[in-house]
Every structure is written in C-alpha cells, then in structure tokens.
Design a protein around this motif. Sequence first.
Motif, PDB file in Angstrom:
ATOM      1  N   UNK A 285      -0.403  -3.741  -4.537  1.00  0.00           N
ATOM      2  CA  UNK A 285      -0.263  -4.374  -3.192  1.00  0.00           C
ATOM      3  C   UNK A 285      -1.542  -4.988  -2.900  1.00  0.00           C
ATOM      4  N   UNK A 286      -1.605  -6.328  -2.487  1.00  0.00           N
ATOM      5  CA  UNK A 286      -2.908  -6.996  -2.317  1.00  0.00           C
ATOM      6  C   UNK A 286      -2.936  -7.430  -0.548  1.00  0.00           C
ATOM      7  N   UNK A 287      -1.860  -7.086  -0.013  1.00  0.00           N
ATOM      8  CA  UNK A 287      -1.729  -7.295   1.499  1.00  0.00           C
ATOM      9  C   UNK A 287      -2.156  -6.315   2.309  1.00  0.00           C
ATOM     10  N   UNK A 288      -2.534  -6.393   3.678  1.00  0.00           N
ATOM     11  CA  UNK A 288      -3.122  -5.447   4.312  1.00  0.00           C
ATOM     12  C   UNK A 288      -1.781  -4.214   4.415  1.00  0.00           C
ATOM     13  N   UNK A 289      -2.240  -3.005   4.389  1.00  0.00           N
ATOM     14  CA  UNK A 289      -1.410  -1.938   4.752  1.00  0.00           C
ATOM     15  C   UNK A 289      -1.693  -1.209   5.963  1.00  0.00           C
TER      16      UNK A 289
ATOM     17  N   UNK B 154       2.263 -11.566   4.524  1.00  0.00           N
ATOM     18  CA  UNK B 154       2.934 -10.290   4.282  1.00  0.00           C
ATOM     19  C   UNK B 154       2.256  -9.046   4.717  1.00  0.00           C
ATOM     20  N   UNK B 155       2.781  -8.194   5.174  1.00  0.00           N
ATOM     21  CA  UNK B 155       2.094  -7.113   5.770  1.00  0.00           C
ATOM     22  C   UNK B 155       3.105  -5.822   4.935  1.00  0.00           C
ATOM     23  N   UNK B 156       2.353  -4.833   4.282  1.00  0.00           N
ATOM     24  CA  UNK B 156       2.941  -3.592   3.843  1.00  0.00           C
ATOM     25  C   UNK B 156       2.765  -2.468   5.002  1.00  0.00           C
ATOM     26  N   UNK B 157       3.726  -1.775   4.981  1.00  0.00           N
ATOM     27  CA  UNK B 157       3.837  -0.666   6.219  1.00  0.00           C
ATOM     28  C   UNK B 157       4.121   0.519   5.026  1.00  0.00           C
ATOM     29  N   UNK B 158       3.143   1.557   5.224  1.00  0.00           N
ATOM     30  CA  UNK B 158       3.268   2.948   4.685  1.00  0.00           C
ATOM     31  C   UNK B 158       3.933   3.827   5.715  1.00  0.00           C
ATOM     32  N   UNK B 159       5.245   3.782   5.642  1.00  0.00           N
ATOM     33  CA  UNK B 159       5.977   4.763   6.785  1.00  0.00           C
ATOM     34  C   UNK B 159       6.009   6.135   6.523  1.00  0.00           C
TER      35      UNK B 159
ATOM     36  N   UNK C  42      -2.854   4.341  -3.680  1.00  0.00           N
ATOM     37  CA  UNK C  42      -1.820   4.396  -4.950  1.00  0.00           C
ATOM     38  C   UNK C  42      -1.163   3.041  -4.791  1.00  0.00           C
ATOM     39  N   UNK C  43      -0.700   2.607  -3.486  1.00  0.00           N
ATOM     40  CA  UNK C  43      -0.083   1.373  -3.230  1.00  0.00           C
ATOM     41  C   UNK C  43      -0.864   0.086  -3.848  1.00  0.00           C
ATOM     42  N   UNK C  44      -2.234   0.262  -3.583  1.00  0.00           N
ATOM     43  CA  UNK C  44      -3.219  -0.859  -4.076  1.00  0.00           C
ATOM     44  C   UNK C  44      -3.275  -0.685  -5.310  1.00  0.00           C
ATOM     45  N   UNK C  45      -3.373   0.335  -6.275  1.00  0.00           N
ATOM     46  CA  UNK C  45      -3.621   0.637  -7.594  1.00  0.00           C
ATOM     47  C   UNK C  45      -2.241  -0.014  -8.209  1.00  0.00           C
TER      48      UNK C  45
END
Length: 469
Positions: free
Chosen positions: A362-366, A339-344, A356-359
């Motif tokens: 979210x444990x996948x690359x952002x 999985x990949x997270x995208x902060x758009x 904040x996403x990690x907190x």
Amino acid sequence: MYLNDTIVAPATPVGAGAVAIVRMSGPRAFEILAKIWHPIRPRAGAREPRKLYLGDVIDPATGALIDRALAVAMPHPASLTGEDVAELQCHGGPLVVRRVVALAIAAGAAGARMAEPGEFTRRAFLNGRIDLAEAEAIADIVAARSDSALAQALSHLSGALSERVAHLRAQVIAIRAHLEVEIDFSDEDIAMPSRRTVAADIERLIADVALLHDSFARGRLIRDGVRATIVGKPNAGKSSILNLMLGTDRAIVTAVPGTTRDVIEDSIQLGPYALVLSDTAGVRESGDEVERIGIERTLRSARDADFIIAVFDSSRPFEAEDADVIALIHDHRTRDGAALAILNKQDLPSKLSADELRERGVRVPILAISAIHAEQAPPLRSELAQMVDALVAVPAPEGIAISRARHREALATALGALKNARDAALAAIPPEIVAVEVMAAADALGAITGDVSSEDVLDAIFREFCIGK
Ligand code: GDP
C-alpha cells in the motif's frame, strides 16, 4: 422558424409553494397578458415596464376569477429572451399554475404555445442575449451541487470562459490575416512575415489552447464532483464508512439509474467540492453468478472513479482479497493522491497493522479509524477534504477551467488544426492551405460560444434544460 410564436411555461417547479411564476415570451406576450390579467387599479396611470402590478387573472371566456397575481412586462430587446416577456407571479398551487398556463394558450386565436425544454434560454441565445457557453452555464448553475461548481458556473455565465475563447479566436484570426497578406501579394516584392514567425505564433497559440483544453481535468471535477468508490473485502466496513461520511451531513441524494448497473450515488459536500460516493458496498454475494456480477460492478465503478477509498479490516489477518484491493488501487492510480486506504475497526484487537499494509504494497496514505464511532467522521472528512483539494488543484489558465466534454472536443479539434497549420507553415506549403487549417481552428473555437453552431448541437444542449428555463 418558430421564433414568431409566443411561448408560455411555468418557470417554477411543479408543486405547492408560496409563489409560482408563469412566463411568456414572444411578440404576443403583452397582448395575451392584457387578455387574461386585469390590474386592480386600472386608472392609476400608465403601467411602466419592469414594474410589478397587482391584478386579477380572469378567464376571458367565462369571466371566472382564476387568481390574484402580480404581473410584470419586460419589453424587447432588453429582456431575458430578447423578446417581449411577461411574467405572472401567481399563488403557488399546481392547479392555479395549470389554469393560468391554459388561459395563456387559449387566449383567442393568437394564444401562446407551451414552451419546449430550454426554449426561453434558446431564444436568449438565438437573439444574441447570451452566447452558447453562457447558456450552458445556466444549466450548470441549476445543477450545481457544490460551492465550487456554482462559482465555476457563475464565472462562465459572467463571460469569463467566453472571453478567454474569444481572445484565442482573435489570435487565430490575426494569423489568418498574416497569411492573407501572403496570399494577396505573393507575386509582389513586399516584405512577408516570415513563415518561421507565423509558425512561432501558431506554436504559442497551441500552448494556450492546450492549457485550456487540459483544464477539463479540474473543471469536470468541480462541475460533476469527485467520484469516489469505496472498495474492500466483504465485512471490512464499507457500508459503515459510507454511513459515517454521509452521517447528518448528507447533502444531496442522487439516484442515478445506470443503463448497465444501478449503482446509487450519494453526494456530500467536502469543503467547496462535491464528493460523489458510489455505493458498491451494498453488493452481497449469494451465489457464483451474483458474486461475479458484484465484483465486475465494483471493478467497473472503481475504474470510472476519480478517487478510491480502500477499506481494510484491522481485526482480521491479511487475506488474498486484501491483495486484490491493493492491486485495484495500483491499477487505478493514474494520478498521485487519488486513493486513501482506511484501516478500520481500530476498537477491536489488531490482527493487521498499517506497517504490514505498507509491506504488502500500500503506497497511499493510511487512516486508522473505527467506522462505528460517529466522532471518527471529522478526521476522515478532513483527510478526504485535503486529498480532494489536491486532486482538483490542476493548473488552469487564469483560473478558468472548462467543464464540458463539448468544449474539450472543440478545443481538441482546434489543437489538431493548429498543429497541422504549424507543420504546413514550416513546410512552405501554399498559404491558402495553411489558412484553411487556421480557419478550421477558428471555427472549432467559435463552436464553444456558438458563433458557429448547428441545430443538432443546439438541440442537444437545450434538451438538458427543464421546461420554463
Ligand atoms: P461491508 O461489508 O464492507 O460493507 O461491511 P459493513 O459496513 O456492513 O460492516 C460489517 C460489520 O462490521 C458490521 O457488523 C459492522 O457493524 C461492523 N463494523 C464496521 N466497522 C466497524 C468498526 O470500526 N468496529 C467494529 N467493532 N465493527 C465494525
């Protein structure tokens, strides 16, 4: 059965093209060719096999000229199907092709019959020109939509998989031979290969068969592409990210009419692999029922996916729906790196950061991007390419990976039988019984290459092919 008749079919797709090939195979192929095609230089010496000659296709009933075409005769057994094969290279118009095929069918009492889908390849298999795994590889070559899928199919066609399977099968049969000695001479005072040795041999085979069985994870991703689903709350930018990725690099578009859903899949080539993007982004909620269906559809698509692209909107604060998306990533991640997270929307003032996403779990690359900017496509593609590369990098024995469920099932059957055989060998069960299990394993392996096969299996395999293949 129906191997005695002669079949005909266009070997090239329907539609206008430079050349269209009409192919005939069977005992009367040359006779039919002689009836409908006449060389323009008939007295230029004997025509040789496998050489092209120019001539006219003429309707024997009316004498009407149908086309001017090149013809080639490939006598059995060294032909595509192992039978006499004749091909006509006509002008590539659909009407021309139809008329030439009709002539071959109508050529006197002994005309050809229209081939069934995959029948040429099936005949090649039945006549021993190729084995079943190689026949399947031909279908895979035609369907390949990435460089790696093509390379894998070509390797299977060249016999790499068949040889690997034959090698395993030969070892199984060698074990059977050991057991035969025990069966034949059990009353006599001769040195027996000890049961422990037999069990150890079987154990080694189990490890080898299991390795090939497990290579399905890699082989399937290569053959079918990595299925990726884009998830995220409404307006996070899912469609924009899809468009960004498809961009001008849109390679192949495949509409997959599902039975219970109509998700449209778009495929892009990412490095040597295909990434098949499932568009759940188009789901727009307009009422409770529709919303529920939409969410279910997204969840299902995410569950089936090999990879999840989770989109978050940096211009809006974290919301409950974002937490749902994070839960979805965690539910899905059967393997790391899937999985990949995208902060758009990085171009807008930030209300949500990667920290904040990690907190929030979210444990996948952002990856932070702006999907509306085309220049963001290369970094996104390169990040995805690296992740897909890692995902596909499952160890496979000698680089050979199986890619079909049929092969995986056969290997699973072989594994089960070998495990039974090992247990029976150690439990001092009569050699005949151990041998039955060993032979069941040999048969299961033989099913992959078609040494052991049923009409049903053949029908299922060759149905995949188009007419003329
Ligand atoms: P979806 O509902 O998740 O598929 O979101 P869309 O891709 O339809 O995007 C929703 C809205 O956000 C559209 O108006 C897009 O133009 C806009 N949008 C998407 N990505 C960005 C971005 O990176 N920056 C800005 N400013 N707007 C974006």
